[in-house]
Design a protein around this motif. Structure first.
Motif, PDB file in Angstrom:
ATOM      1  N   THR A 106       0.827  -1.208   0.000  1.00  0.00           N
ATOM      2  CA  THR A 106       0.000   0.000   0.000  1.00  0.00           C
ATOM      3  C   THR A 106       0.861   1.257   0.000  1.00  0.00           C
ATOM      4  O   THR A 106       0.489   2.272  -0.601  1.00  0.00           O
ATOM      5  N   THR A 107       2.016   1.211   0.629  1.00  0.00           N
ATOM      6  CA  THR A 107       2.924   2.361   0.640  1.00  0.00           C
ATOM      7  C   THR A 107       3.368   2.692  -0.778  1.00  0.00           C
ATOM      8  O   THR A 107       3.438   3.869  -1.157  1.00  0.00           O
ATOM      9  N   TRP A 108       3.664   1.665  -1.582  1.00  0.00           N
ATOM     10  CA  TRP A 108       4.022   1.899  -2.987  1.00  0.00           C
ATOM     11  C   TRP A 108       2.862   2.571  -3.715  1.00  0.00           C
ATOM     12  O   TRP A 108       3.055   3.536  -4.456  1.00  0.00           O
ATOM     13  N   LEU A 109       1.649   2.058  -3.511  1.00  0.00           N
ATOM     14  CA  LEU A 109       0.480   2.598  -4.204  1.00  0.00           C
ATOM     15  C   LEU A 109       0.227   4.053  -3.804  1.00  0.00           C
ATOM     16  O   LEU A 109      -0.085   4.891  -4.655  1.00  0.00           O
ATOM     17  N   VAL A 110       0.371   4.360  -2.505  1.00  0.00           N
ATOM     18  CA  VAL A 110       0.204   5.737  -2.031  1.00  0.00           C
ATOM     19  C   VAL A 110       1.243   6.645  -2.688  1.00  0.00           C
ATOM     20  O   VAL A 110       0.922   7.733  -3.165  1.00  0.00           O
ATOM     21  N   ASP A 111       2.494   6.191  -2.724  1.00  0.00           N
ATOM     22  CA  ASP A 111       3.546   6.991  -3.369  1.00  0.00           C
ATOM     23  C   ASP A 111       3.177   7.310  -4.814  1.00  0.00           C
ATOM     24  O   ASP A 111       3.358   8.438  -5.275  1.00  0.00           O
ATOM     25  N   TRP A 112       2.695   6.319  -5.538  1.00  0.00           N
ATOM     26  CA  TRP A 112       2.315   6.543  -6.929  1.00  0.00           C
ATOM     27  C   TRP A 112       1.143   7.513  -7.023  1.00  0.00           C
ATOM     28  O   TRP A 112       1.136   8.401  -7.877  1.00  0.00           O
ATOM     29  N   ALA A 113       0.137   7.350  -6.153  1.00  0.00           N
ATOM     30  CA  ALA A 113      -1.039   8.222  -6.190  1.00  0.00           C
ATOM     31  C   ALA A 113      -0.678   9.672  -5.889  1.00  0.00           C
ATOM     32  O   ALA A 113      -1.311  10.596  -6.393  1.00  0.00           O
ATOM     33  N   GLU A 114       0.346   9.864  -5.070  1.00  0.00           N
ATOM     34  CA  GLU A 114       0.770  11.213  -4.702  1.00  0.00           C
ATOM     35  C   GLU A 114       1.737  11.823  -5.719  1.00  0.00           C
ATOM     36  O   GLU A 114       2.177  12.964  -5.546  1.00  0.00           O
ATOM     37  N   ALA A 115       2.016  11.117  -6.812  1.00  0.00           N
ATOM     38  CA  ALA A 115       2.991  11.580  -7.803  1.00  0.00           C
ATOM     39  C   ALA A 115       2.517  12.772  -8.622  1.00  0.00           C
ATOM     40  O   ALA A 115       3.327  13.480  -9.214  1.00  0.00           O
ATOM     41  N   GLY A 116       1.226  12.999  -8.687  1.00  0.00           N
ATOM     42  CA  GLY A 116       0.706  14.109  -9.474  1.00  0.00           C
ATOM     43  C   GLY A 116      -0.738  14.374  -9.120  1.00  0.00           C
ATOM     44  O   GLY A 116      -1.344  13.608  -8.373  1.00  0.00           O
ATOM     45  N   PRO A 117      -1.319  15.417  -9.672  1.00  0.00           N
ATOM     46  CA  PRO A 117      -2.697  15.777  -9.306  1.00  0.00           C
ATOM     47  C   PRO A 117      -3.726  14.705  -9.674  1.00  0.00           C
ATOM     48  O   PRO A 117      -4.760  14.599  -9.030  1.00  0.00           O
ATOM     49  N   ASN A 118      -3.440  13.915 -10.690  1.00  0.00           N
ATOM     50  CA  ASN A 118      -4.342  12.832 -11.084  1.00  0.00           C
ATOM     51  C   ASN A 118      -3.747  11.463 -10.781  1.00  0.00           C
ATOM     52  O   ASN A 118      -4.159  10.451 -11.338  1.00  0.00           O
ATOM     53  N   GLY A 119      -2.758  11.434  -9.901  1.00  0.00           N
ATOM     54  CA  GLY A 119      -2.142  10.170  -9.524  1.00  0.00           C
ATOM     55  C   GLY A 119      -0.978   9.816 -10.419  1.00  0.00           C
ATOM     56  O   GLY A 119      -0.470  10.631 -11.182  1.00  0.00           O
ATOM     57  N   GLY A 120      -0.563   8.579 -10.304  1.00  0.00           N
ATOM     58  CA  GLY A 120       0.562   8.089 -11.088  1.00  0.00           C
ATOM     59  C   GLY A 120       0.674   6.590 -10.920  1.00  0.00           C
ATOM     60  O   GLY A 120      -0.142   5.968 -10.253  1.00  0.00           O
ATOM     61  N   GLY A 121       1.708   6.015 -11.529  1.00  0.00           N
ATOM     62  CA  GLY A 121       1.825   4.565 -11.494  1.00  0.00           C
ATOM     63  C   GLY A 121       3.243   4.088 -11.552  1.00  0.00           C
ATOM     64  O   GLY A 121       4.193   4.876 -11.597  1.00  0.00           O
TER      65      GLY A 121
END
Length: 160
Positions: A106-121
């Motif tokens: 989940t920490t990886w997923l949160v990091d990706w989601a916080e990568a930009g205004p519309n999330g990231g991957g």
């Protein structure tokens, strides 16, 4: 070996959940589009109706046999809200399922989601939900407006 059995057995080497339509998913940008369409569905229909919509393959957000495309949602507190891959169950706690770097998935997923205004991957090796074969998968997440729930999409063998 299925993902659920990996989670239940505590042998997680890498975790990925995904959702996409085989015919229209060829790139990471396509999977990002599925993530954004899923987000719009939740915002316009509410979570329950959107979950049913995303789980209907005719709506282009689910192809387990092909690209392994699917959608899922998980909270910051590591609890699965839903997972159309069938690899986890609603209510499942992912806090003990660690990635190779020792952090919970989940920490990886949160990091990706916080990568930009519309999330990231990002990309990771993970069992395909249709075949259980390990392979490179792309997962992309963004936060719902509650700021606690991550909505994600994933698929295997993506380009660019």
């Amino acid at each position: 070996m299925t993902f659920k059995s990996i989670l239940t057995g505590g042998l997680l080497a890498s975790l990925v959940a995904t959702t996409a339509q085989a015919a229209s998913v060829a790139s990471k940008a396509d999977v990002d589009g599925v993530r954004d369409a899923a987000f719009a569905a939740v915002e316009s229909m509410g979570m329950e109706a959107a979950m049913a919509h995303m789980g209907d393959p005719s709506n282009g957000m689910l192809d387990l046999a092909g690209a392994g495309l699917h959608t899922f949602a998980v909270t910051r507190n590591h609890i699965i809200v839903f997972d159309h891959s069938g690899q986890t169950d609603s209510g499942m706690d992912l806090s003990e399922f660690l990635m190779p770097d020792g952090r919970p998935i989940t920490t990886w997923l949160v990091d990706w989601a916080e990568a930009g205004p519309n999330g990231g991957g990002g990309v990771m090796d993970f069992p395909h939900p249709g075949t259980s074969e390990p392979g490179e998968a792309y997962f992309t997440c963004r936060f719902l407006t509650d700021g606690d729930t991550l909505l994600c999409a994933g698929a295997w063998n993506m380009t660019g």
